[in-house]
Structure formats: C-alpha cells, structure tokens
Design a protein around this motif. Sequence first.
Motif, PDB file in Angstrom:
ATOM      1  N   ALA A 281     -12.717 -27.901   9.377  1.00 46.63           N
ATOM      2  CA  ALA A 281     -14.079 -28.354   9.098  1.00 46.63           C
ATOM      3  C   ALA A 281     -14.479 -29.518  10.006  1.00 46.63           C
ATOM      4  N   MET A 282     -13.538 -30.455  10.218  1.00 45.48           N
ATOM      5  CA  MET A 282     -13.838 -31.612  11.062  1.00 45.48           C
ATOM      6  C   MET A 282     -14.115 -31.193  12.501  1.00 45.48           C
ATOM      7  N   LEU A 283     -13.293 -30.268  13.034  1.00 43.69           N
ATOM      8  CA  LEU A 283     -13.508 -29.812  14.402  1.00 43.69           C
ATOM      9  C   LEU A 283     -14.845 -29.086  14.540  1.00 43.69           C
ATOM     10  N   PHE A 284     -15.160 -28.253  13.559  1.00 39.41           N
ATOM     11  CA  PHE A 284     -16.428 -27.527  13.606  1.00 39.41           C
ATOM     12  C   PHE A 284     -17.611 -28.496  13.557  1.00 39.41           C
ATOM     13  N   LEU A 285     -17.586 -29.420  12.611  1.00 38.78           N
ATOM     14  CA  LEU A 285     -18.696 -30.365  12.470  1.00 38.78           C
ATOM     15  C   LEU A 285     -18.787 -31.308  13.671  1.00 38.78           C
ATOM     16  N   SER A 286     -17.641 -31.653  14.260  1.00 36.75           N
ATOM     17  CA  SER A 286     -17.678 -32.495  15.461  1.00 36.75           C
ATOM     18  C   SER A 286     -18.397 -31.791  16.597  1.00 36.75           C
ATOM     19  N   GLY A 287     -18.107 -30.488  16.757  1.00 30.05           N
ATOM     20  CA  GLY A 287     -18.807 -29.724  17.784  1.00 30.05           C
ATOM     21  C   GLY A 287     -20.301 -29.655  17.536  1.00 30.05           C
ATOM     22  N   VAL A 288     -20.674 -29.427  16.263  1.00 26.08           N
ATOM     23  CA  VAL A 288     -22.101 -29.384  15.919  1.00 26.08           C
ATOM     24  C   VAL A 288     -22.760 -30.731  16.195  1.00 26.08           C
ATOM     25  N   HIS A 289     -22.076 -31.820  15.851  1.00 31.45           N
ATOM     26  CA  HIS A 289     -22.629 -33.158  16.070  1.00 31.45           C
ATOM     27  C   HIS A 289     -22.824 -33.442  17.558  1.00 31.45           C
ATOM     28  N   LEU A 290     -21.822 -33.111  18.369  1.00 32.99           N
ATOM     29  CA  LEU A 290     -21.930 -33.354  19.805  1.00 32.99           C
ATOM     30  C   LEU A 290     -23.048 -32.517  20.431  1.00 32.99           C
ATOM     31  N   LEU A 291     -23.162 -31.257  20.001  1.00 32.53           N
ATOM     32  CA  LEU A 291     -24.251 -30.424  20.494  1.00 32.53           C
ATOM     33  C   LEU A 291     -25.596 -31.024  20.100  1.00 32.53           C
ATOM     34  N   GLY A 292     -25.705 -31.454  18.868  1.00 26.61           N
ATOM     35  CA  GLY A 292     -26.953 -32.066  18.415  1.00 26.61           C
ATOM     36  C   GLY A 292     -27.287 -33.326  19.179  1.00 26.61           C
ATOM     37  N   LEU A 293     -26.266 -34.170  19.428  1.00 32.66           N
ATOM     38  CA  LEU A 293     -26.510 -35.393  20.197  1.00 32.66           C
ATOM     39  C   LEU A 293     -26.966 -35.072  21.613  1.00 32.66           C
ATOM     40  N   GLY A 294     -26.393 -34.001  22.210  1.00 31.70           N
ATOM     41  CA  GLY A 294     -26.822 -33.618  23.552  1.00 31.70           C
ATOM     42  C   GLY A 294     -28.274 -33.187  23.589  1.00 31.70           C
ATOM     43  N   VAL A 295     -28.695 -32.382  22.620  1.00 26.60           N
ATOM     44  CA  VAL A 295     -30.092 -31.923  22.572  1.00 26.60           C
ATOM     45  C   VAL A 295     -31.032 -33.104  22.336  1.00 26.60           C
ATOM     46  N   ILE A 296     -30.695 -33.942  21.363  1.00 26.52           N
ATOM     47  CA  ILE A 296     -31.542 -35.106  21.089  1.00 26.52           C
ATOM     48  C   ILE A 296     -31.576 -36.039  22.299  1.00 26.52           C
ATOM     49  N   GLY A 297     -30.421 -36.167  22.983  1.00 29.03           N
ATOM     50  CA  GLY A 297     -30.365 -37.010  24.176  1.00 29.03           C
ATOM     51  C   GLY A 297     -31.288 -36.523  25.277  1.00 29.03           C
ATOM     52  N   ALA A 298     -31.423 -35.189  25.421  1.00 29.22           N
ATOM     53  CA  ALA A 298     -32.320 -34.649  26.441  1.00 29.22           C
ATOM     54  C   ALA A 298     -33.764 -35.056  26.169  1.00 29.22           C
ATOM     55  N   TYR A 299     -34.155 -35.025  24.902  1.00 26.06           N
ATOM     56  CA  TYR A 299     -35.514 -35.444  24.553  1.00 26.06           C
ATOM     57  C   TYR A 299     -35.691 -36.952  24.729  1.00 26.06           C
ATOM     58  N   ILE A 300     -34.666 -37.726  24.354  1.00 27.84           N
ATOM     59  CA  ILE A 300     -34.754 -39.181  24.499  1.00 27.84           C
ATOM     60  C   ILE A 300     -34.826 -39.573  25.979  1.00 27.84           C
ATOM     61  N   SER A 301     -34.108 -38.832  26.837  1.00 25.81           N
ATOM     62  CA  SER A 301     -34.154 -39.152  28.264  1.00 25.81           C
ATOM     63  C   SER A 301     -35.563 -38.949  28.827  1.00 25.81           C
ATOM     64  N   ARG A 302     -36.293 -37.956  28.301  1.00 28.78           N
ATOM     65  CA  ARG A 302     -37.682 -37.772  28.721  1.00 28.78           C
ATOM     66  C   ARG A 302     -38.525 -38.966  28.296  1.00 28.78           C
ATOM     67  N   ILE A 303     -38.314 -39.441  27.079  1.00 24.58           N
ATOM     68  CA  ILE A 303     -39.036 -40.628  26.611  1.00 24.58           C
ATOM     69  C   ILE A 303     -38.720 -41.813  27.511  1.00 24.58           C
ATOM     70  N   PHE A 304     -37.453 -41.971  27.865  1.00 29.47           N
ATOM     71  CA  PHE A 304     -37.020 -43.074  28.735  1.00 29.47           C
ATOM     72  C   PHE A 304     -37.726 -43.020  30.080  1.00 29.47           C
ATOM     73  N   ASP A 305     -37.816 -41.795  30.672  1.00 29.78           N
ATOM     74  CA  ASP A 305     -38.508 -41.661  31.958  1.00 29.78           C
ATOM     75  C   ASP A 305     -39.997 -41.992  31.837  1.00 29.78           C
ATOM     76  N   GLU A 306     -40.601 -41.610  30.721  1.00 30.19           N
ATOM     77  CA  GLU A 306     -42.038 -41.826  30.571  1.00 30.19           C
ATOM     78  C   GLU A 306     -42.381 -43.300  30.361  1.00 30.19           C
ATOM     79  N   VAL A 307     -41.601 -43.999  29.544  1.00 26.23           N
ATOM     80  CA  VAL A 307     -41.958 -45.377  29.205  1.00 26.23           C
ATOM     81  C   VAL A 307     -41.765 -46.330  30.378  1.00 26.23           C
ATOM     82  N   LYS A 308     -40.966 -45.955  31.367  1.00 23.89           N
ATOM     83  CA  LYS A 308     -40.791 -46.827  32.538  1.00 23.89           C
ATOM     84  C   LYS A 308     -42.058 -46.896  33.379  1.00 23.89           C
TER      85      LYS A 308
END
Length: 334
Positions: A281-308
């Motif tokens: 369960a921990m390995l599965f949820l860790s993978g889901v968490h990392l995938l989610g962080l990557g997707v959210i990070g892609a959107y946050i990076s767009r915000i970072f580029d725009e606010v500069k």
Amino acid sequence: MHGQSAAPARAAQRAPTVSCVIPAFNENENLRLLLPGLEAILRSQSSAWEIIVVDDGSTDGTADLMAAWVRAGGFRYLQLSRNFGKEAALSAGLNAAEGDVAICLDADLQHPPALIPQMLERWRAGADMVCAVRASRDDESRIKRVGASLLYRILGSGNRIRIIADAGDFRLMDRTVVAALLRLPERTRFMKGLYAWVGFTTESIEYVPPERLHGPSRFSFLRLVTFAVDGITAFSTLPLRVLSLCGLVVALLAFMYGTYLIIEYLFVGNPVSGWTTIVTAMLFLSGVHLLGLGVIGAYISRIFDEVKQRPLYLLRNDIGSGLDTTAQDSDAEC
C-alpha cells in the motif's frame, strides 16, 4: 456575424495589404528557396506586401542572407537576442506585421505558399481566419500519430473552445484576429490554443505537406513532449481532475479494505497480515503521490513563469522597412 458583415467590403478590396511572418531557426538553405517563390506569389496577389523573417537565434548564415534580401525592399528581418522558441518568434512577427491580413508559415518549405491565393479568396468571402489542415499524418510515425490524437482529445475534453486537429501555424488571419492575439498576456504561449481561444469566423483548407528539403526537423521527441505539456497545462485541467478522481477511488478502496479487515478480525478471528499489505500500500500510494506532485508542479511552473512578467522575447536587430517600401513602390507605379 463579423465575417458576414465584412464580406462585401472585402470582396471589393481585391488587393489587401499582406504581411507574411516566417519564424526561422537555422533555415538558411530553405529560406534561399522559399523567399523568391513567396515574393512572386505576393506580387501577384497584393499591391503592398511584406515578408517578415524572425530569426530565432540562428547560428548559420541566416543573418547574411537576410542582409541582402532587406535591401530589395518589402522584406523585414527581426533577429531575436537568443533562441526563445517558435511561439515567441511568431508573436514577434505578428507584433511587427502591419498588413490587412497576416499569413504565418514555416521556413522549412513544408507550408506551400501556393495555398495563399486560396486563403485570400476565403478571406474575401468573409472568413476571419483560414487555417491549413494536414490531409493525413501517414508520413509520421505511429507514436507521433497516437500522441497527437491523445493531445487533441485531452485539449478538447471539457473545454468550451475547439482546437482544430492537425491544424498548425500555417494560416491567414485578419487584422482584427492579430490584434486580439496580441492582447493576450501569456508568457508561455501555446499558439494553437490561442488561435482557437480568440474565436472569429474560421475556415480550413486541406493540404499535403511536401518533404523537408534541407536540414533535420527541429522538433525532437523531447521537444514534442514539452510542447504537449505546455498545451495541456495552458488549455486543460483534465490532469488535475483525473488526480482528484484517483484520490477518491484510492480513498474508497482503502476504506473498503480496512472495513473488510476489521470485520474479518472480529468475526473470523484471523490476525491481520500487516507487513506485506502495508508495504504494498505504501509503495502504491507513494507512486500516486509523486505522480500527483509532478502534475501539480507542471501547473505551478506555469504560474511561476507568468508572475515573473519577463518579456516574451528580446530583439537584437530590426532591419528593413517591410510594408512601407512596397506601398511606396505601388504608389510610384500608379
């Protein structure tokens, strides 16, 4: 409505002023072949025209080639300070364009200038934008075809705008469309989405792109993936919705499994086999968490580029007079 009301006026305007925008990165050899033919077509279709070549940080002989062409009149050469990307180069060219219509095409000879007369006819009939659509993708690899299909499906899911599949940057735009595009403040620009977002009356023309004559394609697999990510994060929230759904499903499954273990322990008396279950369960949820962080990070990076709020591009050189020269030549002939 705009296209219908504009049609009579455009029909009477037999020779609109035309601006051609050509982004180029190390396309010296292809430009040598493209520019003479494009000039001949524009001379036959318009009394006043300009060809704007936007050099996106080329390291070949593009600068020397354009230094000779701008002396002929009707040509303008914009040299960016470095490679900012094709989307930024297109924006620089559209910002400089002064014609009644602007036509964007690539420098690699895969966007045939012979389609320009048809585009102008559609514009005279009332279309605000005329885009060239690939008749097929049979010349591309299966991976690229599947990837393109998946990208357009994601962009079209739950979105109020329709991005025309297989339509690239080869298109004609009325002055009002160009003005609308230039009002959009995005720093990370996904032009295919922006063309669709501004709306206006749009028509399409099918074409078969000829083979590239000189040099390799500038779009590697990694650049295509980056391009797709930019498009998805700019015009779709589907990945975030999928993550939310995955979180809900995982939470429900965990609750159901936990309930099952409690009932089994109370009524059957089986001890809970913890180690294997917990680690899996921990390995599965860790993978889901990392995938989610990557997707959210892609959107946050767009915000970072725009606010500069950095400029979309910087010009090193702006040479040539473009439309002013051909307009003066036309007046002199009259």
